[in-house]
Scaffold this motif. Structure first.
Motif, PDB file in Angstrom:
ATOM      1  N   ASP A 244       0.844  -1.181   0.000  1.00 44.01           N
ATOM      2  CA  ASP A 244       0.000   0.000   0.000  1.00 44.01           C
ATOM      3  C   ASP A 244       0.891   1.246   0.000  1.00 44.01           C
ATOM      4  O   ASP A 244       1.751   1.402   0.866  1.00 44.01           O
ATOM      5  CB  ASP A 244      -0.897  -0.019   1.237  1.00 44.01           C
ATOM      6  N   ASP A 245       0.685   2.133  -0.979  1.00 44.88           N
ATOM      7  CA  ASP A 245       1.506   3.346  -1.037  1.00 44.88           C
ATOM      8  C   ASP A 245       0.804   4.553  -0.421  1.00 44.88           C
ATOM      9  O   ASP A 245       1.322   5.681  -0.476  1.00 44.88           O
ATOM     10  CB  ASP A 245       1.915   3.653  -2.476  1.00 44.88           C
ATOM     11  N   GLY A 246      -0.391   4.320   0.159  1.00 42.63           N
ATOM     12  CA  GLY A 246      -1.093   5.403   0.830  1.00 42.63           C
ATOM     13  C   GLY A 246      -1.684   6.447  -0.091  1.00 42.63           C
ATOM     14  O   GLY A 246      -2.124   7.514   0.377  1.00 42.63           O
ATOM     15  N   MET A 247      -1.737   6.183  -1.375  1.00 38.95           N
ATOM     16  CA  MET A 247      -2.235   7.165  -2.337  1.00 38.95           C
ATOM     17  C   MET A 247      -3.745   7.375  -2.191  1.00 38.95           C
ATOM     18  O   MET A 247      -4.504   6.414  -2.085  1.00 38.95           O
ATOM     19  CB  MET A 247      -1.926   6.696  -3.762  1.00 38.95           C
ATOM     20  N   ASP A 248      -4.167   8.634  -2.173  1.00 33.53           N
ATOM     21  CA  ASP A 248      -5.578   8.992  -2.287  1.00 33.53           C
ATOM     22  C   ASP A 248      -5.793   9.405  -3.739  1.00 33.53           C
ATOM     23  O   ASP A 248      -5.421  10.511  -4.154  1.00 33.53           O
ATOM     24  CB  ASP A 248      -5.933  10.131  -1.335  1.00 33.53           C
ATOM     25  N   TYR A 249      -6.378   8.521  -4.518  1.00 34.60           N
ATOM     26  CA  TYR A 249      -6.505   8.765  -5.950  1.00 34.60           C
ATOM     27  C   TYR A 249      -7.460   9.901  -6.273  1.00 34.60           C
ATOM     28  O   TYR A 249      -7.303  10.574  -7.303  1.00 34.60           O
ATOM     29  CB  TYR A 249      -6.918   7.469  -6.662  1.00 34.60           C
ATOM     30  N   VAL A 250      -8.429  10.139  -5.415  1.00 37.08           N
ATOM     31  CA  VAL A 250      -9.361  11.244  -5.652  1.00 37.08           C
ATOM     32  C   VAL A 250      -8.646  12.578  -5.446  1.00 37.08           C
ATOM     33  O   VAL A 250      -8.748  13.485  -6.277  1.00 37.08           O
ATOM     34  CB  VAL A 250     -10.595  11.126  -4.738  1.00 37.08           C
ATOM     35  N   ARG A 251      -7.938  12.713  -4.354  1.00 36.96           N
ATOM     36  CA  ARG A 251      -7.198  13.955  -4.107  1.00 36.96           C
ATOM     37  C   ARG A 251      -6.158  14.194  -5.188  1.00 36.96           C
ATOM     38  O   ARG A 251      -5.879  15.342  -5.562  1.00 36.96           O
ATOM     39  CB  ARG A 251      -6.522  13.913  -2.742  1.00 36.96           C
ATOM     40  N   ALA A 252      -5.582  13.113  -5.706  1.00 38.69           N
ATOM     41  CA  ALA A 252      -4.537  13.239  -6.713  1.00 38.69           C
ATOM     42  C   ALA A 252      -5.065  13.710  -8.067  1.00 38.69           C
ATOM     43  O   ALA A 252      -4.278  14.059  -8.955  1.00 38.69           O
ATOM     44  CB  ALA A 252      -3.817  11.900  -6.884  1.00 38.69           C
ATOM     45  N   ASP A 444       0.125   5.625 -11.551  1.00 39.48           N
ATOM     46  CA  ASP A 444      -1.300   5.475 -11.848  1.00 39.48           C
ATOM     47  C   ASP A 444      -2.062   6.761 -11.555  1.00 39.48           C
ATOM     48  O   ASP A 444      -2.977   7.152 -12.298  1.00 39.48           O
ATOM     49  CB  ASP A 444      -1.895   4.324 -11.021  1.00 39.48           C
ATOM     50  N   ALA A 445      -1.723   7.422 -10.469  1.00 38.12           N
ATOM     51  CA  ALA A 445      -2.431   8.645 -10.090  1.00 38.12           C
ATOM     52  C   ALA A 445      -2.212   9.740 -11.128  1.00 38.12           C
ATOM     53  O   ALA A 445      -3.139  10.510 -11.436  1.00 38.12           O
ATOM     54  CB  ALA A 445      -1.973   9.109  -8.712  1.00 38.12           C
ATOM     55  N   LEU A 446      -1.019   9.839 -11.679  1.00 34.48           N
ATOM     56  CA  LEU A 446      -0.765  10.835 -12.721  1.00 34.48           C
ATOM     57  C   LEU A 446      -1.593  10.537 -13.966  1.00 34.48           C
ATOM     58  O   LEU A 446      -2.141  11.447 -14.599  1.00 34.48           O
ATOM     59  CB  LEU A 446       0.719  10.866 -13.072  1.00 34.48           C
ATOM     60  N   VAL A 447      -1.675   9.263 -14.323  1.00 30.31           N
ATOM     61  CA  VAL A 447      -2.484   8.869 -15.475  1.00 30.31           C
ATOM     62  C   VAL A 447      -3.941   9.309 -15.272  1.00 30.31           C
ATOM     63  O   VAL A 447      -4.566   9.856 -16.182  1.00 30.31           O
ATOM     64  CB  VAL A 447      -2.387   7.340 -15.688  1.00 30.31           C
ATOM     65  N   LEU A 448      -4.471   9.102 -14.066  1.00 27.24           N
ATOM     66  CA  LEU A 448      -5.852   9.504 -13.803  1.00 27.24           C
ATOM     67  C   LEU A 448      -6.001  11.024 -13.747  1.00 27.24           C
ATOM     68  O   LEU A 448      -7.035  11.567 -14.158  1.00 27.24           O
ATOM     69  CB  LEU A 448      -6.350   8.873 -12.503  1.00 27.24           C
ATOM     70  N   ARG A 449      -4.981  11.729 -13.248  1.00 29.67           N
ATOM     71  CA  ARG A 449      -5.070  13.196 -13.227  1.00 29.67           C
ATOM     72  C   ARG A 449      -5.103  13.751 -14.649  1.00 29.67           C
ATOM     73  O   ARG A 449      -5.870  14.660 -14.960  1.00 29.67           O
ATOM     74  CB  ARG A 449      -3.890  13.785 -12.447  1.00 29.67           C
ATOM     75  N   ALA A 450      -4.277  13.193 -15.520  1.00 30.96           N
ATOM     76  CA  ALA A 450      -4.293  13.615 -16.918  1.00 30.96           C
ATOM     77  C   ALA A 450      -5.640  13.301 -17.561  1.00 30.96           C
ATOM     78  O   ALA A 450      -6.197  14.113 -18.330  1.00 30.96           O
ATOM     79  CB  ALA A 450      -3.165  12.932 -17.684  1.00 30.96           C
TER      80      ALA A 450
END
Length: 467
Positions: A244-252, A444-450
């Motif tokens: 687990d990397d602790g990423m919040d994908y919504v905030r990202a 992955d989070a950058l891909v979703l932000r884009a």
């Protein structure tokens, strides 16, 4: 915000539940009513658990009334590809050869969704063992595209894509071994993510090994991020799960894209490319430049023919195991296409497999070096528009089947990089076209932000299917 609960996003439903303007039971009942009307035509569900889903929705409704939802997905209807196990349902795998006994454990993604309060209500159709890029099977028949019923929704997560596009639940869970989340997302106008390998735990192991990934298919990047926040949680049953990397994908999702360097690749090789797909993806690349990115048209870093050969060896040598798992007397019950590929897999030598593994490592390094230079890759998701349902391939210009219609996705299954499909327009027939966005490992989070930044200024309107 639409009043039709079946056209709400997961985030929209959560807001309605929070404000007391709708309930999980009302949302599920709306989806079930629409399922009764549409599924006989679209054929995107192989199993619907109405009783179990209503029980879960009532429990969710009580939690919302108490102000104690388990997550933002509490009470949201979710369907799951039939290759993903759901406790109490049969694991048919789209095959006549499997039995109807209910399984005893949820797959990790399903378990995490239930823990978050999501209402898992149906299994989506898949081709047999997810072996091909369209969705039909001898067990379930042909699945059709809600955008045009005579067209395929792609595959192998075609039932999942068709369900979300048709308003039969805002989230579906698919699997992707060579593009099986991204290709149907392109054909159905969805945001579909193949995460970095290991980011979303999976069990049982896929027959296609570490080519396979579990990922969300939704109408928006926000819903995709909400789902990722839930399904990335660790599970010890996956031997290759990432910590687990602790990423919040919504905030990202928030933040602009300025100063990102993007490589735009229109073709991965000498494969055919529909001119309307090319034009739509090229326009999308210009949109990223207007968002402040530095966009450069470049070449794919690895030879297309070598990549295709290596993938074929990996894929078919995995499928040939089916011929060992089931008695030869029943092999005639397989999809003829699956049987052909499995027999092809038997012909590969040990040297073929070792050479393919070497090629795969070289390919992954080539893409690693690419992503050391570029933050993102833009390409088409699929080289063609949705074609006729019931066919494995579209016709080529020579009248023969075009077997090279999906050249962009499988390389990232071999390299394990994250990649998403996001709609980037409609063709002259009003059918969706997908843009693939990929990035380096664990981004992955950058891909979703884009994806979110692009989709916000390029919305898509889904077919109403009101007739």
């Amino acid at each position: 915000m639409t009043n039709d609960l079946t056209q709400q996003t997961a985030a929209g439903l959560s807001e309605l539940y929070r404000n007391g303007k709708a309930s999980p039971v009302e949302a599920l009942e709306a989806v079930l009513t629409r399922t009764t009307r549409l599924n006989p035509t679209i054929n995107c569900f192989s199993h619907v658990d109405e009783d179990g889903a209503l029980k879960a929705a009532r429990a969710s409704e009580l939690r919302w009334k108490k102000g104690a939802p388990l997550s933002e997905l509490d009470g949201v209807p979710v369907s799951v590809k039939e290759l993903v196990r759901v406790k109490g349902w049969a694991a048919r795998m789209g095959s006549k050869l499997t039995d109807t006994a209910p399984v005893e454990e949820d797959a990790p993604a399903v378990a995490r969704l239930r823990e978050a309060g999501a209402v898992v209500f149906a299994h989506n159709t898949s081709p047999e063992y997810g072996h091909k890029g369209v969705t039909d099977s001898l067990l379930n028949g042909i699945t059709r595209n809600p955008w045009r019923l005579d067209r395929t929704p792609g595959g192998s997560s075609g039932g999942a894509g068709a369900a979300v596009a048709a308003g039969l639940g805002p989230i579906a869970i698919g699997t992707d071994g060579g593009g099986s989340v991204r290709c149907p997302s392109s054909f159905s106008g969805l945001v579909g993510l193949k995460p970095t390998f290991g980011r979303v735990p999976a069990w049982p192991p896929s027959m296609t090994g570490d080519l396979a990934n579990t990922g969300p298919m939704t109408r928006t990047a926000q819903d995709c991020a909400l789902t990722m926040n839930v399904i990335v949680q660790p599970d010890q049953r996956d031997a290759y799960a990432l910590p687990d990397d602790g990423m919040d994908y919504v905030r990202a999702l928030t933040g602009d894209l300025k100063a990102l360097k993007i490589g735009f690749v229109l073709r991965f090789g000498d494969h055919p490319l529909d001119p309307e797909v090319a034009a739509s993806v090229a326009r999308a690349a210009k949109e990223f430049a207007r968002l402040g990115c530095e966009v450069e048209e470049v070449q794919a870093p690895f030879p297309y023919a070598e990549a295709g050969r290596a993938f074929t060896v990996h894929w078919c040598s995995a499928l040939q195991r089916l011929l060992q798992l089931f008695p030869q007397a029943r092999h005639g019950e397989f999809d003829p296409n699956l049987l052909t590929w499995a027999e092809e897999g038997k012909r590969f030598t040990v040297q073929d497999v070792v050479d393919a593994q070497v090629t795969r490592r070289e390919l992954a390094i080539a893409w690693n070096l690419f992503f050391a230079k570029y933050d993102l890759l833009l390409s088409p998701t699929v080289a063609v528009a949705p074609f006729a349902a019931g066919q494995n391939d579209p016709p080529g210009e020579d009248g023969k089947p075009n077997t090279r219609w999906a050249p962009y996705t499988a390389q990232f299954n071999m390299s394990r990089h994250p990649a998403v499909s996001v709609p980037c327009g409609l063709n002259s027939e009003g059918l969706p076209i997908g843009l693939q966005i990929a990035s380096g490992h664990y981004r992955d989070a950058l891909v979703l932000r884009a994806t979110a930044s692009y989709a916000e200024i390029n919305p898509i309107v889904f077919p109403s299917l009101s007739a």
